[in-house]
Scaffold this motif. Structure first.
Motif, PDB file in Angstrom:
ATOM      1  N   HIS A  88       2.602  -9.743  13.574  1.00  0.00           N
ATOM      2  CA  HIS A  88       2.095  -8.277  14.049  1.00  0.00           C
ATOM      3  C   HIS A  88       1.059  -7.688  13.233  1.00  0.00           C
ATOM      4  N   THR A  89       0.723  -8.075  12.185  1.00  0.00           N
ATOM      5  CA  THR A  89      -0.688  -7.678  11.493  1.00  0.00           C
ATOM      6  C   THR A  89      -1.847  -8.174  12.384  1.00  0.00           C
ATOM      7  N   SER A  90      -1.764  -9.292  12.792  1.00  0.00           N
ATOM      8  CA  SER A  90      -3.080  -9.970  13.405  1.00  0.00           C
ATOM      9  C   SER A  90      -3.011  -9.107  14.946  1.00  0.00           C
ATOM     10  N   GLU A  91      -1.844  -8.687  15.467  1.00  0.00           N
ATOM     11  CA  GLU A  91      -1.662  -8.029  16.728  1.00  0.00           C
ATOM     12  C   GLU A  91      -2.498  -6.484  16.616  1.00  0.00           C
ATOM     13  N   LEU A  92      -2.560  -6.018  15.537  1.00  0.00           N
ATOM     14  CA  LEU A  92      -3.249  -4.806  15.187  1.00  0.00           C
ATOM     15  C   LEU A  92      -4.619  -5.036  15.434  1.00  0.00           C
ATOM     16  N   GLN A  93      -5.075  -5.878  15.196  1.00  0.00           N
ATOM     17  CA  GLN A  93      -6.561  -6.310  15.017  1.00  0.00           C
ATOM     18  C   GLN A  93      -7.328  -5.881  16.437  1.00  0.00           C
ATOM     19  N   SER A 104      -5.547   9.883  16.162  1.00  0.00           N
ATOM     20  CA  SER A 104      -5.695   8.457  16.420  1.00  0.00           C
ATOM     21  C   SER A 104      -7.061   7.852  15.418  1.00  0.00           C
ATOM     22  N   GLU A 105      -7.830   8.563  15.336  1.00  0.00           N
ATOM     23  CA  GLU A 105      -8.712   8.265  14.460  1.00  0.00           C
ATOM     24  C   GLU A 105      -8.212   7.873  12.828  1.00  0.00           C
ATOM     25  N   ASP A 106      -7.427   8.587  12.307  1.00  0.00           N
ATOM     26  CA  ASP A 106      -6.695   8.431  11.088  1.00  0.00           C
ATOM     27  C   ASP A 106      -6.038   7.369  11.103  1.00  0.00           C
ATOM     28  N   VAL A 107      -4.982   7.063  12.114  1.00  0.00           N
ATOM     29  CA  VAL A 107      -4.243   6.115  12.195  1.00  0.00           C
ATOM     30  C   VAL A 107      -4.963   4.814  12.350  1.00  0.00           C
ATOM     31  N   ASN A 108      -6.144   4.790  12.950  1.00  0.00           N
ATOM     32  CA  ASN A 108      -7.003   3.493  13.290  1.00  0.00           C
ATOM     33  C   ASN A 108      -7.631   3.068  11.710  1.00  0.00           C
ATOM     34  N   SER A 109      -7.877   4.216  10.926  1.00  0.00           N
ATOM     35  CA  SER A 109      -8.602   4.011   9.816  1.00  0.00           C
ATOM     36  C   SER A 109      -7.439   3.260   8.689  1.00  0.00           C
ATOM     37  N   LEU A 110      -6.123   4.043   8.781  1.00  0.00           N
ATOM     38  CA  LEU A 110      -5.120   3.444   8.152  1.00  0.00           C
ATOM     39  C   LEU A 110      -5.043   1.815   8.420  1.00  0.00           C
ATOM     40  N   ILE A 111      -4.833   1.669   9.708  1.00  0.00           N
ATOM     41  CA  ILE A 111      -4.632   0.210  10.260  1.00  0.00           C
ATOM     42  C   ILE A 111      -5.797  -0.734   9.777  1.00  0.00           C
ATOM     43  N   GLU A 112      -7.273  -0.270   9.738  1.00  0.00           N
ATOM     44  CA  GLU A 112      -8.404  -1.020   9.067  1.00  0.00           C
ATOM     45  C   GLU A 112      -8.039  -1.367   7.596  1.00  0.00           C
ATOM     46  N   LEU A 113      -7.566  -0.065   7.035  1.00  0.00           N
ATOM     47  CA  LEU A 113      -7.276  -0.268   5.289  1.00  0.00           C
ATOM     48  C   LEU A 113      -6.084  -1.421   5.150  1.00  0.00           C
ATOM     49  N   ILE A 117      -5.130  -4.113   7.249  1.00  0.00           N
ATOM     50  CA  ILE A 117      -5.708  -5.387   7.439  1.00  0.00           C
ATOM     51  C   ILE A 117      -6.557  -5.760   6.587  1.00  0.00           C
ATOM     52  N   ALA A 118      -7.521  -4.857   6.036  1.00  0.00           N
ATOM     53  CA  ALA A 118      -8.499  -5.547   5.028  1.00  0.00           C
ATOM     54  C   ALA A 118      -7.921  -5.705   3.806  1.00  0.00           C
ATOM     55  N   LEU A 177       0.753  -1.204   0.012  1.00  0.00           N
ATOM     56  CA  LEU A 177      -0.065  -0.136   0.220  1.00  0.00           C
ATOM     57  C   LEU A 177       0.812   1.317  -0.032  1.00  0.00           C
ATOM     58  N   TYR A 178       0.695   1.994  -1.118  1.00  0.00           N
ATOM     59  CA  TYR A 178       1.679   3.314  -1.267  1.00  0.00           C
ATOM     60  C   TYR A 178       0.618   4.563  -0.892  1.00  0.00           C
ATOM     61  N   CYS A 179       1.079   5.188   0.304  1.00  0.00           N
ATOM     62  CA  CYS A 179       0.273   6.471   0.920  1.00  0.00           C
ATOM     63  C   CYS A 179       1.081   7.610   0.269  1.00  0.00           C
ATOM     64  N   ASP A 180       0.141   8.390  -0.575  1.00  0.00           N
ATOM     65  CA  ASP A 180       0.864   9.451  -1.120  1.00  0.00           C
ATOM     66  C   ASP A 180      -0.124  10.518  -1.471  1.00  0.00           C
ATOM     67  N   ASN A 181      -0.410  11.518  -0.690  1.00  0.00           N
ATOM     68  CA  ASN A 181      -1.439  12.544  -0.727  1.00  0.00           C
ATOM     69  C   ASN A 181      -0.646  14.054  -1.273  1.00  0.00           C
ATOM     70  N   GLU A 182       0.693  13.929  -1.685  1.00  0.00           N
ATOM     71  CA  GLU A 182       1.252  15.071  -2.170  1.00  0.00           C
ATOM     72  C   GLU A 182       1.451  15.042  -3.671  1.00  0.00           C
ATOM     73  N   SER A 183       1.880  14.017  -4.196  1.00  0.00           N
ATOM     74  CA  SER A 183       1.999  14.001  -5.595  1.00  0.00           C
ATOM     75  C   SER A 183       0.928  14.283  -6.503  1.00  0.00           C
ATOM     76  N   THR A 184       1.093  14.936  -7.460  1.00  0.00           N
ATOM     77  CA  THR A 184       0.085  15.222  -8.380  1.00  0.00           C
ATOM     78  C   THR A 184      -0.242  13.832  -9.328  1.00  0.00           C
ATOM     79  N   THR A 185      -1.351  13.668  -9.888  1.00  0.00           N
ATOM     80  CA  THR A 185      -1.898  12.285 -10.923  1.00  0.00           C
ATOM     81  C   THR A 185      -0.632  12.189 -12.077  1.00  0.00           C
ATOM     82  N   ASP A 186      -0.327  13.533 -12.409  1.00  0.00           N
ATOM     83  CA  ASP A 186       0.903  13.511 -13.631  1.00  0.00           C
ATOM     84  C   ASP A 186       2.031  13.181 -13.039  1.00  0.00           C
ATOM     85  N   GLU A 187       2.527  13.542 -11.725  1.00  0.00           N
ATOM     86  CA  GLU A 187       3.759  13.192 -11.237  1.00  0.00           C
ATOM     87  C   GLU A 187       3.929  11.572 -11.185  1.00  0.00           C
TER      88      GLU A 187
END
Length: 156
Positions: free
Chosen positions: A151-156, A112-121, A123-124, A72-82
């Motif tokens: 460690h992934t199962s520990e996050l659940q 913590s809400e954002d981190v929990n959402s990221l962890i859910e993503l 794991i899913a 999973l690559y998280c990048d909210n800075e790069s444009t679609t063209d980049e």
């Protein structure tokens, strides 16, 4: 910053079991790896190449191949063209550079809400390597967060 602690190295080496590498000798199978350098030296391109090597389970910069894993690559800075340009440049080196899964939403690791959402993503999606491009005026870095099955199962 509060809540940080330290341990003598010998106690860490005695208690933490090595779990192998995603890219042997470069990126461990779990933990956090941070790449930090001045702007415009190639951190993002390096992170893109690491992501593709991990996704395809192939060697990277002379390091032997590790197992193929979901990324999973998280990048909210790069444009679609980049993104199109970067991964287009990697097309000849990769089987399918456009097969990575991306998260483009803005999130705060201090929330913590954002981190929990990221962890859910993570794991899913069953991701084993998550790459975040993090930028601010003082520091530019790419962060690699690796998770073993245990460690992934520990996050659940």
């Amino acid at each position: 910053m509060s809540g940080l602690s330290s341990l003598p190295l010998h106690s860490i080496l005695e208690t933490i079991e090595r779990r192998g590498d995603l890219i042997p000798g470069l990126i461990p199978a779990d933990g956090i790896t941070i790449l930090s350098a001045p702007p415009k030296v190639g951190k993002t391109m390096f992170a893109c190449q690491v992501a593709l090597a991990a996704l395809e389970g192939r060697s990277f910069l002379g390091f032997p191949a590790g197992p193929a894993v979901s990324v999973l690559y998280c990048d909210n800075e790069s444009t679609t063209d980049e993104l199109r340009h970067r991964f287009g440049m990697l097309e000849r080196d990769a089987t399918d550079p456009f097969a990575l899964h991306f998260c483009r939403e803005h999130f705060q690791l201090a929330s913590s809400e954002d981190v929990n959402s990221l962890i859910e993503l993570v794991i899913a999606g069953g991701y084993k390597l998550e790459i975040r491009a993090v930028y601010d005026n003082r520091l530019a870095s790419a962060t690699f967060v690796q998770r073993s099955e245990e460690h992934t199962s520990e996050l659940q």
